[in-house]
Design a protein around this motif. Sequence first.
Motif, mmCIF file in Angstrom:
data_model
loop_
_atom_site.group_PDB
_atom_site.id
_atom_site.type_symbol
_atom_site.label_atom_id
_atom_site.label_comp_id
_atom_site.label_asym_id
_atom_site.label_seq_id
_atom_site.Cartn_x
_atom_site.Cartn_y
_atom_site.Cartn_z
ATOM 1 N N PRO A 20 15.994 21.387 -4.196
ATOM 2 C CA PRO A 20 15.494 22.759 -4.296
ATOM 3 C C PRO A 20 14.976 23.079 -5.701
ATOM 4 C CG PRO A 20 17.517 22.746 -3.043
ATOM 5 C CD PRO A 20 17.350 21.353 -3.616
ATOM 6 N N ASN A 21 15.623 22.542 -6.742
ATOM 7 C CA ASN A 21 15.159 22.790 -8.114
ATOM 8 C C ASN A 21 13.736 22.287 -8.319
ATOM 9 O OD1 ASN A 21 17.509 24.046 -8.891
ATOM 10 N ND2 ASN A 21 18.403 22.190 -9.763
ATOM 11 N N TYR A 22 13.403 21.142 -7.736
ATOM 12 C CA TYR A 22 12.042 20.609 -7.859
ATOM 13 C C TYR A 22 11.049 21.507 -7.129
ATOM 14 C CZ TYR A 22 8.132 17.391 -7.931
ATOM 15 O OH TYR A 22 6.886 16.838 -8.130
ATOM 16 N N ILE A 23 11.432 22.034 -5.981
ATOM 17 C CA ILE A 23 10.554 22.933 -5.224
ATOM 18 C C ILE A 23 10.316 24.217 -6.019
ATOM 19 C CG2 ILE A 23 10.210 24.202 -3.067
ATOM 20 C CD1 ILE A 23 10.195 21.029 -2.894
ATOM 21 N N TYR A 24 11.384 24.753 -6.636
ATOM 22 C CA TYR A 24 11.209 25.928 -7.492
ATOM 23 C C TYR A 24 10.255 25.631 -8.649
ATOM 24 C CZ TYR A 24 14.956 28.587 -5.238
ATOM 25 O OH TYR A 24 15.726 29.294 -4.332
ATOM 26 N N LEU A 25 10.322 24.426 -9.196
ATOM 27 C CA LEU A 25 9.423 24.035 -10.292
ATOM 28 C C LEU A 25 7.970 23.977 -9.808
ATOM 29 C CD1 LEU A 25 9.242 23.177 -13.260
ATOM 30 C CD2 LEU A 25 9.651 20.822 -12.507
ATOM 31 N N LEU A 26 7.760 23.424 -8.620
ATOM 32 C CA LEU A 26 6.406 23.392 -8.053
ATOM 33 C C LEU A 26 5.859 24.806 -7.863
ATOM 34 C CD1 LEU A 26 6.790 20.616 -5.322
ATOM 35 C CD2 LEU A 26 5.472 20.446 -7.445
ATOM 36 N N ILE A 27 6.716 25.717 -7.432
ATOM 37 C CA ILE A 27 6.306 27.116 -7.258
ATOM 38 C C ILE A 27 6.005 27.745 -8.612
ATOM 39 C CG2 ILE A 27 7.109 29.409 -6.538
ATOM 40 C CD1 ILE A 27 8.784 27.902 -4.344
ATOM 41 N N GLY A 30 2.800 26.765 -10.124
ATOM 42 C CA GLY A 30 1.628 27.175 -9.359
ATOM 43 C C GLY A 30 1.068 26.124 -8.424
ATOM 44 N N TYR A 31 1.775 25.020 -8.236
ATOM 45 C CA TYR A 31 1.293 23.964 -7.344
ATOM 46 C C TYR A 31 1.565 24.273 -5.885
ATOM 47 C CZ TYR A 31 0.660 21.150 -11.519
ATOM 48 O OH TYR A 31 0.255 20.693 -12.740
ATOM 49 N N LEU A 32 2.667 24.971 -5.616
ATOM 50 C CA LEU A 32 3.042 25.299 -4.245
ATOM 51 C C LEU A 32 3.135 26.816 -4.113
ATOM 52 C CD1 LEU A 32 3.942 24.336 -1.444
ATOM 53 C CD2 LEU A 32 6.279 24.204 -2.325
ATOM 54 N N PRO A 33 2.165 27.420 -3.427
ATOM 55 C CA PRO A 33 2.197 28.880 -3.256
ATOM 56 C C PRO A 33 3.417 29.328 -2.450
ATOM 57 C CG PRO A 33 0.050 27.978 -2.645
ATOM 58 C CD PRO A 33 0.990 26.816 -2.818
ATOM 59 N N ALA A 34 3.962 30.462 -2.839
ATOM 60 C CA ALA A 34 5.131 31.020 -2.145
ATOM 61 C C ALA A 34 5.047 32.535 -2.193
ATOM 62 C CB ALA A 34 6.415 30.542 -2.823
ATOM 63 N N LEU A 35 5.865 33.170 -1.383
ATOM 64 C CA LEU A 35 5.990 34.615 -1.450
ATOM 65 C C LEU A 35 7.471 34.932 -1.535
ATOM 66 C CD1 LEU A 35 5.966 36.165 1.975
ATOM 67 C CD2 LEU A 35 4.844 33.965 1.776
ATOM 68 N N LYS A 36 7.775 36.121 -2.019
ATOM 69 C CA LYS A 36 9.176 36.491 -2.185
ATOM 70 C C LYS A 36 9.525 37.598 -1.206
ATOM 71 C CE LYS A 36 12.696 36.926 -5.587
ATOM 72 N NZ LYS A 36 13.070 36.800 -6.961
ATOM 73 N N LEU A 37 10.413 37.260 -0.288
ATOM 74 C CA LEU A 37 10.943 38.207 0.687
ATOM 75 C C LEU A 37 12.460 38.174 0.522
ATOM 76 C CD1 LEU A 37 8.823 37.112 3.788
ATOM 77 C CD2 LEU A 37 8.495 39.163 2.415
ATOM 78 N N GLY A 38 12.932 38.747 -0.562
ATOM 79 C CA GLY A 38 14.341 38.608 -0.932
ATOM 80 C C GLY A 38 14.528 37.326 -1.711
ATOM 81 N N SER A 39 14.183 36.206 -1.088
ATOM 82 C CA SER A 39 14.155 34.905 -1.754
ATOM 83 C C SER A 39 12.779 34.290 -1.483
ATOM 84 C CB SER A 39 15.272 34.004 -1.215
ATOM 85 O OG SER A 39 15.113 33.806 0.173
#
Length: 78
Positions: A20-27, A30-39
């Motif tokens: 999960p830490n690597y995924i947060y780093l990608l976000i 700016g490499y992996l777009p995400a949205l925040k809905l609480g998390s």
Amino acid sequence: MSENVIYTVKEVAKLLHSSPNYIYLLIEKGYLPALKLGSYKILKASLDKFLIENEGNDLSDINNIKKISSFKNEGIDS
């Protein structure tokens, strides 16, 4: 058959056999777009696009992304 169209960071990490830490780093980078809905949440379409755009890249060092040139370090002869 219902297909997930939105993933949590933990689900994406599991799908990519990563942490999960690597995924947060990608976000964060700016490499992996995400949205925040609480998390943070990642759309399936965004994950698919990320994978297609980065196929053939070495993402081991997020600050130095390069093309994969050889598999010798993985014990596979090219």
